[in-house]
Design a protein around this motif. Structure first.
Motif, PDB file in Angstrom:
ATOM      1  N   THR A  86       0.804  -1.222   0.000  1.00  0.00           N
ATOM      2  CA  THR A  86       0.000   0.000   0.000  1.00  0.00           C
ATOM      3  C   THR A  86       0.836   1.270   0.000  1.00  0.00           C
ATOM      4  O   THR A  86       0.309   2.338  -0.282  1.00  0.00           O
ATOM      5  N   LYS A  87       2.115   1.162   0.315  1.00  0.00           N
ATOM      6  CA  LYS A  87       2.971   2.338   0.396  1.00  0.00           C
ATOM      7  C   LYS A  87       3.911   2.358  -0.797  1.00  0.00           C
ATOM      8  O   LYS A  87       4.851   1.572  -0.875  1.00  0.00           O
ATOM      9  N   PRO A  88       3.666   3.231  -1.799  1.00  0.00           N
ATOM     10  CA  PRO A  88       4.547   3.259  -2.974  1.00  0.00           C
ATOM     11  C   PRO A  88       5.900   3.847  -2.646  1.00  0.00           C
ATOM     12  O   PRO A  88       6.094   4.486  -1.611  1.00  0.00           O
ATOM     13  N   GLU A  89       6.846   3.610  -3.548  1.00  0.00           N
ATOM     14  CA  GLU A  89       8.184   4.164  -3.359  1.00  0.00           C
ATOM     15  C   GLU A  89       8.106   5.683  -3.357  1.00  0.00           C
ATOM     16  O   GLU A  89       7.398   6.303  -4.154  1.00  0.00           O
ATOM     17  N   GLY A  90       8.846   6.290  -2.469  1.00  0.00           N
ATOM     18  CA  GLY A  90       8.859   7.738  -2.397  1.00  0.00           C
ATOM     19  C   GLY A  90       7.825   8.332  -1.470  1.00  0.00           C
ATOM     20  O   GLY A  90       7.842   9.523  -1.193  1.00  0.00           O
ATOM     21  N   ALA A  91       6.887   7.505  -0.993  1.00  0.00           N
ATOM     22  CA  ALA A  91       5.867   8.021  -0.078  1.00  0.00           C
ATOM     23  C   ALA A  91       6.492   8.333   1.272  1.00  0.00           C
ATOM     24  O   ALA A  91       7.337   7.587   1.765  1.00  0.00           O
TER      25      ALA A  91
END
Length: 978
Positions: free
Chosen positions: A965-970
């Motif tokens: 659920t947490k994309p890269e860069g978040a």
């Protein structure tokens, strides 16, 4: 003596806006109204916006009057529908102006142009707080109105205690107290965790003695939000029930009700409705006198009101009060006579001309059907309910379907099923899937005999076609398989359906399974010979989808095995099909064709492998779970449903979580044997070969996805200069959501995996394929041991021939929550690269061992949740900067991770609550509770909280959820850094 003129001026109410002092604004409005078309209006607005922007950018300091004039023009332009993206600082600055007219404009424009996330609001928190705590009632109202419209987290931290003091103070004016209640309601809805309301509840309940009905109406909105909060303890609100009953009695008797609060002769209908809605959250009082008083009030409301009025506004108010009274009677179940009168009222509403009234009548009747004693009364209106299925409004048709579903029993199941089958052919596409699901449940639940069930469900499959989900036809063949007396009849009826002409593919699936298993029972009947059955099924083969072709091939081979005396010509026709697909491009069809041909060559082995399917284990129907997930729930709509479920919640949890523990022998034995057939999922059970040993090379006779489809595996770089082909992390991520795919691939070897998990045991079947033109030598597999997991790998042949495939098996047992899965070490030698070795992480994270737990009552979730709010039992992380969140997709991810979403437990539709059990070597699974809260304004940030009595389990589940659920860069705050 007369008072001085200055004192008279001071007593005058302040003007709402000094319009006559702003001639420029008046002229601008006249010019806008005189424009002849949209283009001319746009040009005039652009000119004015450019002029205002220039004034704001000018070096000279603008006076407060000029700021007020230009800001008011901006507000008017915004009201016309144009974007205004500047001047916010000037609007905010007017809030601290000393003059009322300027302060009023500042508050008004700020509340309209900005939202709770605007950075400028931080600059005015102190000014707003000073106005709220000041002695000027007008300024207090302005500040409270702003908070009630755009108050957010920072406002709650700064002004919530001050607003609470205004609510409970006896020294403030009613107008201030009303606005304070609404402002506090806003802060509580937006920031439950920031504003602690527990100590405030006894004080707010003392305000229910207030005589001003306006204050009571605002106070009731706040009280309703507090009661509806799933985390609230309803017992602390019980002292308010007698007070609410007395207020309701005062309104119902029109005693001491000012004329200003009488709406078309009805005393404050909105307050009556809110009070009754609050009372629905509480059980009947222990004090009989209170129950008698409430019963008396409700009887007066229900029997003393006229149902219709020539005035539409009066009718709406009457209907609103009546519907809430009916809901309260249903919720409390005080008196059967009163409830039967409610049914009669609802029956009259079904005949009303207004669609809204008919809809509410059907919705109330569907909830009333939950009370068994009322079913006979509801059946008296069955004709009107069936007529509602033809209503032009689809929402009314949906509610009519709900009522028919709720009122059906053994006495009227035939009639209702016939009506629904007749309606199925003309129903909207949007409602057909739900209609098919409910009809399948009713047919199973209230079948007078098995043959009737077979007739209804086969007709359902024939008419509904593509709207029949896999769960429905899976359940149909399970019931047929489990009842020997039904098998012959079902085979005959299926054969008749297939002969009727064009049939939907769902019917072909049912026919392939039923005729493949039971066609030998009707082989002696006219027109039912194996040759004729084969020709009928084979006529559907060319147009069938891939999964259906798999079923048809299984049906062909079973028909040959179970009819050994067939003519050679017929056997040759079937063998020709297998030979044709032995070289087919699709791997699954090719594998089946080759294996079936081999089984036919060895009749003894074929008879053992293709034995009749065993009985399916008795279990709760998956259709019931599907309809529960579809219906959903909410605090204000289904209080009755949750109260009924609460009494059975504990026993339901215990009964349904126990079967999840399965023996180690089922998993460690042959995956294609009878144990797998009875313990796997529904698709594997229905598409498997039967109860014998597996014949396929992958050890599973069930329909399997291509093991070399796009998959995942985290890996280390390979020694020897050989690098993997593709994104290793993406392969691993995909495999955490599925059970088959690519684990590793480089220019010489491809490793696919197909896994099966039961309880705390996972079996991974590995497929090692040599892609190179030379053999791979010295092939070895080993697996490391990690804390909390026990793993072992079977040996692989040391040499893998060119273009060949070998298999190995990895067994993993989760003994305790593990921080990370073990690694699989792969090594081999190949020319010209030499010795190659690499490592990949096995795709067995914590989510693979999760078992969704059914939660039907808020108390079953939030009671243990509240006890686990301390570190280290609670882990939490705030994630921002994500793409706009799709709730449906997010729930799909939770489902794929086996995190059981509990629909409807949280009244906020932007939140997800879930519960699962982590299966380990312990006797009971480790309960893990999850709550994900999405920011409703931006939808680009969320907070994830995971709680468990075992901290390692909570951390493991949190990490796997964030991985998806947490994309890269978040951006992410550290735990509890909120």
């Amino acid at each position: 003596p007369d008072p001085p003129r200055a004192q008279l001026r001071a007593r005058r109410p302040p003007r709402t806006m000094a319009m006559r002092d702003m001639r420029g604004l008046n002229e601008f409005i006249k010019q806008i109204r005189s424009t002849k078309n949209k283009e001319e209006e746009r040009a005039r607005v652009d000119k004015e916006l450019a002029n205002i922007r220039g004034k704001f950018r000018a070096d000279r300091q603008l006076s407060s009057y000029e700021k007020k004039k230009y800001v008011t023009k901006m507000l008017y332009i915004y009201m016309l529908g144009y974007d205004v993206d500047f001047g916010h600082m000037e609007a905010v600055g007017l809030i601290s102006a000393p003059k009322f007219s300027e302060k009023q404009v500042g508050y008004m424009v700020t509340a309209v142009l900005l939202n709770e996330h605007a950075e400028f609001l931080r600059l005015i928190i102190n000014s707003v707080r000073n106005d709220i705590i000041g002695n000027n009632e007008v300024n207090q109202c302005l500040g409270l109105t702003l908070v009630a419209n755009i108050g957010g987290k920072e406002f709650a931290e700064a002004v919530a205690p001050d607003i609470q003091r205004l609510v409970i103070s006896s020294a403030v004016l009613p107008i201030v107290k009303k606005k304070a209640c609404l402002a506090l309601l806003r802060l509580f809805r937006r920031n439950r965790d920031v504003m602690q309301a527990d100590g405030f509840i006894p004080q707010i309940m003392s305000q229910l003695d207030e005589r001003d009905l306006g204050v009571l109406t605002s106070l009731m909105s706040l009280l309703l939000a507090l009661v509806a909060d799933p985390e609230s303890d309803l017992e602390q609100f019980l002292p308010c029930v007698p007070k609410l009953t007395r207020v309701l009695e005062r309104l119902a008797s029109s005693h001491d009700v000012p004329q200003d609060y009488t709406y078309y002769g009805i005393p404050s209908p909105w307050l009556q409705m809110k009070i009754m809605r609050v009372l629905q959250y509480f059980p009947p009082a222990e004090d009989d006198s209170q129950n008698r008083l409430l019963h008396k009030v409700l009887r007066r409301m229900l029997m003393g009101q006229e149902l219709r009025s020539r005035n539409a506004n009066k009718s709406n108010a009457i209907h609103g009060v009546l519907f809430e009274a009916i809901q309260l009677v249903i919720s409390l179940a005080l008196d059967e006579e009163l409830m039967s009168h409610c049914v009669d009222l609802l029956g009259q509403f079904l005949k009303a001309g207004e669609p809204n009234v008919r809809y509410l009548g059907l919705e109330s009747m569907s909830r009333l059907s939950l009370v068994p004693e009322m079913l006979e009364h509801i059946k008296m209106h069955q004709g009107e309910i069936i007529t509602s299925l033809s209503d032009p409004d689809i929402s009314i048709r949906r509610r009519a379907l709900d009522v028919l579903y709720g009122m059906c029993d053994e006495t009227n199941s035939r009639e209702i099923a016939a009506e629904l089958l007749s309606y199925l052919t003309t129903a909207d596409f949007a409602i057909r899937e739900e209609l098919a699901l409910k009809l399948a449940i009713l047919a199973e639940k209230y079948a007078p005999d098995l043959q009737w069930y077979c007739d209804v469900t086969l007709e359902l499959v024939e008419k509904a076609g593509e709207f029949v989900s896999d769960d429905i036809w899976f359940r149909i063949v399970q019931i047929i398989t489990n009842h020997d007396e039904l098998q012959e009849y079902a085979a005959t009826k299926v054969l008749e359906s297939l002969r009727s002409g064009m049939v939907h593919e769902c019917m072909v699936k049912v026919g392939a399974y039923v005729l493949g298993e039971f066609s030998h029972l009707i082989a002696t009947q006219p027109g039912c010979s194996p040759q004729e059955v084969f020709e009928l099924l084979n006529a559907q083969f060319a147009s069938a989808a891939q999964a259906t072709k798999n079923l048809l091939l299984s049906a062909y081979v079973k028909m040959l095995i179970r009819n050994p005396g067939l003519p050679a010509e017929h056997a040759a026709n079937v063998m020709a099909v297998f030979k044709r697909f032995a070289t087919y491009a699709d791997q699954e069809l090719q594998q089946r064709a080759v294996e079936y041909e081999a089984l036919l060559a060895n009749r003894t082995l074929g008879t053992e492998v293709l034995a009749e399917m065993p009985k399916f284990p008795e279990r709760e129907s998956s259709l019931l779970k599907a309809i529960e997930a579809r219906e959903g729930d909410s605090n204000e709509v289904s209080v009755m449903r949750r109260r009924v479920a609460a009494a059975e919640a504990q026993s339901t949890l215990a009964a349904e979580s126990a079967p999840q523990q399965q023996s180690e022998g089922d998993l460690m034995g042959d995956l294609g044997g009878a144990g797998a057939a009875s313990g796997g999922d529904a698709l594997e059970e229905l598409m498997g070969l039967g109860g014998g040993a597996a014949a396929s090379g992958n050890g599973n006779g069930a329909a399997a996805a291509d093991p070399f489809a796009a998959g995942a595996g985290l890996g280390d770089g390979a020694a020897g200069g050989v690098l993997p082909i593709g994104d290793v992390s993406e392969w691993y991520r995909k495999l955490t959501l599925s059970d088959s795919g690519v684990l590793y691939e480089d220019p010489y070897v491809q490793v696919g995996v197909k896994m099966q998990v039961q309880h705390n045991l996972a079996r991974l079947n590995l497929f090692l394929g040599n892609k190179h033109s030379a053999p791979l030598t010295d092939a070895k597999l080993s697996v490391e041991q990690v804390a909390g997991m026990a793993a072992r790998v079977s040996p692989v042949p040391p040499t893998i021939a060119t273009k060949a495939q070998e298999q190995a098996q990895v067994d993993v047992a989760l003994q305790a929550p593990a921080a990370s899965p073990p690694k699989l070490h792969i090594s081999y030698s190949v020319e010209p690269a030499g010795q190659v070795s690499t490592s990949v992480v096995l795709p067995v994270p914590a989510s693979k061992f999760l078992v969704p737990m059914p939660i039907t009552s808020p108390a079953d979730f939030f009671t243990p949740w509240k006890s686990l709010q301390q570190v280290p039992n609670k882990v939490q992380e705030m994630v921002s900067g994500v793409p706009p969140i799709d709730m449906a997709a997010l729930k799909g991810t939770f489902s794929a991770l086996k995190v059981g979403v509990a629909e409807g437990l949280d009244p906020n539709t932007n939140n997800i609550v879930a519960a699962s059990g982590l299966a380990t070597s312990a006797a009971e699974p480790i309960v893990v509770l999850v709550r994900l809260e999405v920011d409703p304004a931006s939808r680009t940030q969320f907070r994830l909280t995971v709680c468990s009595r075992t901290p390692a389990a909570a951390a493991a589940v949190k990490d796997i959820i964030l991985a998806h659920t947490k994309p890269e860069g978040a951006a992410a705050d550290s735990p509890f850094g909120l």
